[in-house]
Motif scaffolding. Structure first.
Motif, PDB file in Angstrom:
ATOM      1  N   PHE A 189      53.715  29.214 -58.511  1.00 26.60           N
ATOM      2  CA  PHE A 189      54.060  28.258 -59.849  1.00 26.60           C
ATOM      3  C   PHE A 189      54.852  28.946 -60.979  1.00 26.60           C
ATOM      4  N   LEU A 190      55.391  28.405 -61.985  1.00 27.87           N
ATOM      5  CA  LEU A 190      55.886  29.143 -62.925  1.00 27.87           C
ATOM      6  C   LEU A 190      54.848  29.884 -63.900  1.00 27.87           C
ATOM      7  N   GLU A 192      52.796  30.348 -67.302  1.00 31.38           N
ATOM      8  CA  GLU A 192      52.364  29.444 -68.498  1.00 31.38           C
ATOM      9  C   GLU A 192      53.376  29.212 -69.447  1.00 31.38           C
ATOM     10  N   GLY A 193      53.780  28.253 -69.819  1.00 32.23           N
ATOM     11  CA  GLY A 193      54.980  27.633 -70.655  1.00 32.23           C
ATOM     12  C   GLY A 193      56.335  27.896 -69.982  1.00 32.23           C
ATOM     13  N   GLY A 194      56.369  28.164 -68.811  1.00 31.19           N
ATOM     14  CA  GLY A 194      57.709  27.980 -68.106  1.00 31.19           C
ATOM     15  C   GLY A 194      58.485  29.164 -68.374  1.00 31.19           C
ATOM     16  N   LEU A 195      59.808  29.284 -68.112  1.00 30.45           N
ATOM     17  CA  LEU A 195      60.803  30.430 -68.016  1.00 30.45           C
ATOM     18  C   LEU A 195      61.701  29.862 -69.234  1.00 30.45           C
ATOM     19  N   THR A 196      62.125  30.988 -70.141  1.00 31.54           N
ATOM     20  CA  THR A 196      62.779  30.756 -71.180  1.00 31.54           C
ATOM     21  C   THR A 196      63.620  31.984 -71.497  1.00 31.54           C
ATOM     22  N   ASP A 197      64.786  31.687 -72.217  1.00 33.74           N
ATOM     23  CA  ASP A 197      65.660  32.734 -72.582  1.00 33.74           C
ATOM     24  C   ASP A 197      65.837  32.517 -74.063  1.00 33.74           C
ATOM     25  N   ALA A 244      54.977  15.942 -58.859  1.00 36.54           N
ATOM     26  CA  ALA A 244      55.841  17.235 -58.746  1.00 36.54           C
ATOM     27  C   ALA A 244      55.098  18.413 -58.354  1.00 36.54           C
ATOM     28  N   GLY A 245      53.790  18.643 -58.836  1.00 37.58           N
ATOM     29  CA  GLY A 245      52.858  19.859 -58.689  1.00 37.58           C
ATOM     30  C   GLY A 245      52.279  19.793 -57.252  1.00 37.58           C
ATOM     31  N   TYR A 246      52.223  18.643 -56.700  1.00 40.31           N
ATOM     32  CA  TYR A 246      51.702  18.572 -55.154  1.00 40.31           C
ATOM     33  C   TYR A 246      52.985  18.788 -54.418  1.00 40.31           C
ATOM     34  N   ARG A 247      54.169  18.558 -54.443  1.00 46.78           N
ATOM     35  CA  ARG A 247      55.256  18.853 -53.671  1.00 46.78           C
ATOM     36  C   ARG A 247      55.608  20.115 -54.112  1.00 46.78           C
ATOM     37  N   TRP A 248      55.413  20.753 -55.119  1.00 41.78           N
ATOM     38  CA  TRP A 248      55.615  22.126 -55.224  1.00 41.78           C
ATOM     39  C   TRP A 248      54.491  22.959 -54.357  1.00 41.78           C
ATOM     40  N   LEU A 249      53.392  22.780 -54.735  1.00 38.86           N
ATOM     41  CA  LEU A 249      52.225  23.307 -54.048  1.00 38.86           C
ATOM     42  C   LEU A 249      52.466  23.424 -52.596  1.00 38.86           C
ATOM     43  N   THR A 250      52.873  22.374 -52.058  1.00 39.41           N
ATOM     44  CA  THR A 250      52.931  22.075 -50.411  1.00 39.41           C
ATOM     45  C   THR A 250      54.516  22.554 -49.725  1.00 39.41           C
ATOM     46  N   GLY A 251      55.117  23.133 -50.695  1.00 43.11           N
ATOM     47  CA  GLY A 251      56.632  23.570 -50.110  1.00 43.11           C
ATOM     48  C   GLY A 251      57.547  22.621 -49.882  1.00 43.11           C
ATOM     49  N   GLN A 312      60.497  36.841 -58.633  1.00 41.73           N
ATOM     50  CA  GLN A 312      58.930  36.630 -58.194  1.00 41.73           C
ATOM     51  C   GLN A 312      58.599  35.829 -57.319  1.00 41.73           C
ATOM     52  N   ALA A 313      59.872  34.825 -56.668  1.00 43.47           N
ATOM     53  CA  ALA A 313      59.303  33.922 -55.569  1.00 43.47           C
ATOM     54  C   ALA A 313      59.494  34.706 -54.274  1.00 43.47           C
ATOM     55  N   GLY A 314      60.274  35.554 -54.189  1.00 43.50           N
ATOM     56  CA  GLY A 314      60.583  36.443 -53.037  1.00 43.50           C
ATOM     57  C   GLY A 314      61.825  35.746 -52.128  1.00 43.50           C
ATOM     58  N   LEU A 315      62.640  34.755 -52.767  1.00 42.34           N
ATOM     59  CA  LEU A 315      63.812  34.462 -52.117  1.00 42.34           C
ATOM     60  C   LEU A 315      65.072  35.336 -51.836  1.00 42.34           C
TER      61      LEU A 315
END
Length: 365
Positions: A189-190, A192-197, A244-251, A312-315
């Motif tokens: 998961f991202l 806390e607070g997400g990603l920001t610039d 959205a959280g379920y689909r993220w968690l389960t790939g 962070q996600a290894g892609l």
């Protein structure tokens, strides 16, 4: 029938309930989050309700072939929650259910209790243990994975909702031959607070984003390049944001909102789809509301997401695709370091049964 005994699991102990648990059970089951995900609980929940559950319902479960444990702190004896095994179904399979008291959450109590009671059930000869969690209850789904349960699908309308209606339920299962080791999701998961610039922020989609998402997805110049090229009904948008959280968690897919970092306003959406774990690959897609265009928001969002995905996600591969006529999207990808590839003929569904070409794009780690 199961033996009525205690189970030691490191920092916690699972034991049959006693009358002294009643006050703590009443406090825990009065918590709004507990009430939200156990819609069968009385509200308000009183000590009389706790006594009825402990002294009658739990006792009846033990007598008829199930089990019900209080989860307690091994050092202090404080009640941390409860976990139980339902009666076996006609195939001998057993469902497990649990709740954790508000004061014991986010300490690994649930996963430790789930792992311990599942191991104990297998020792009693149970051939399979499964857990169901409401699609929105991502916390419980994380617990299942942490306890070595595999995601097995979604039961449509599988459980009741408070106030009526039915909820989709995520199904997780374990067999005696499974290792029981924690199962790590393909994408973390991202933070806390997400990603920001500092200019844009990207966060996971939430139910609250549904109206703004629907408005964006219904704009003619957005619909033109959607796949398929049509505006979704609001019910579909609401379901998409809620799950959205379920689909993220389960790939399945990682779906995010692009926000104005200063105001938090919903500016657009961005997602990673077509997740391919063996190739460490995902596809990037996005759209932006006209009110925020011309300010570099999407390029910033794509760069933020790519940096996170690679570090962070290894892609190792991010791909994308554009209609040959979508020059604005192509300019975003070029600015974000993607390389243009070949054109796939008649690849994307177009309006009125037509098919359009697709231009491939690639960015490597």
């Amino acid at each position: 029938m199961y033996p009525r005994e205690s189970i030691s699991a490191g920092p916690i102990i699972l034991r049959p309930a006693v009358e002294a648990d009643i006050p703590a059970v009443a406090r825990a089951c009065s918590d709004p989050q507990t009430q939200r995900f156990i819609p069968t609980l009385p509200s308000p929940y009183t000590e009389a309700d706790a006594r009825h559950w402990l002294m009658e319902i739990a006792e009846e479960r033990w007598r008829t072939g199930g089990a019900e444990f209080s989860v307690t702190d091994a050092e202090t004896g404080e009640l941390n929650g409860a976990i139980g095994l339902h009666l076996p179904d006609r195939f001998g399979n057993v469902e497990v259910g649990y709740w954790v008291a508000p004061w014991a959450r986010n300490k690994g109590v649930a996963s430790a209790a789930l792992r311990a009671v599942t191991t104990w059930a297998f020792e009693q000869g149970v051939p399979r243990v499964h857990l169901v969690a409401e699609m929105e209850n991502v916390g419980s789904q994380k617990v299942a994975l942490a306890a070595g349960f595999r995601h097995e699908g979604l039961q449509r309308g599988g459980g009741p909702l408070p106030g009526g209606g039915r909820a989709d339920m995520a199904l997780f299962g374990r067999l005696p031959g499974d290792s029981g080791e924690p199962i790590r999701p393909f994408l973390p998961f991202l933070p806390e607070g997400g990603l920001t610039d500092g200019v844009v922020t990207i966060t996971m989609l939430t139910t609250a984003d549904a109206p703004a998402y629907q408005a964006l997805a219904s704009l003619p110049d957005v619909v033109k390049y959607r796949v398929p090229p049509e505006a979704p009904p609001f019910a579909e948008t609401l379901y998409r944001c809620t799950g959205a959280g379920y689909r993220w968690l389960t790939g399945v897919q990682a779906e995010m909102a692009i926000r104005d970092a200063e105001t938090g306003a919903f500016a657009g959406d961005i997602q990673l789809s077509h997740l391919t774990p063996p190739m460490r690959e995902a596809m990037v897609g996005y759209s932006l509301h006209p009110d925020f265009r011309g300010r570099g928001f999407v390029t910033r969002a794509v760069n933020l997401l790519a940096e996170w995905a690679f570090t962070q996600a290894g892609l190792r591969r991010l791909i994308s695709g554009t209609d040959p006529g979508n020059l604005a999207s192509q300019a975003v990808l070029e600015r974000a370091g993607f390389t243009r590839g070949q054109t796939q003929k008649e690849y994307l569904p177009g309006p009125d049964g037509t098919w359009t070409d697709n231009v491939e794009w690639l960015r490597l780690r």
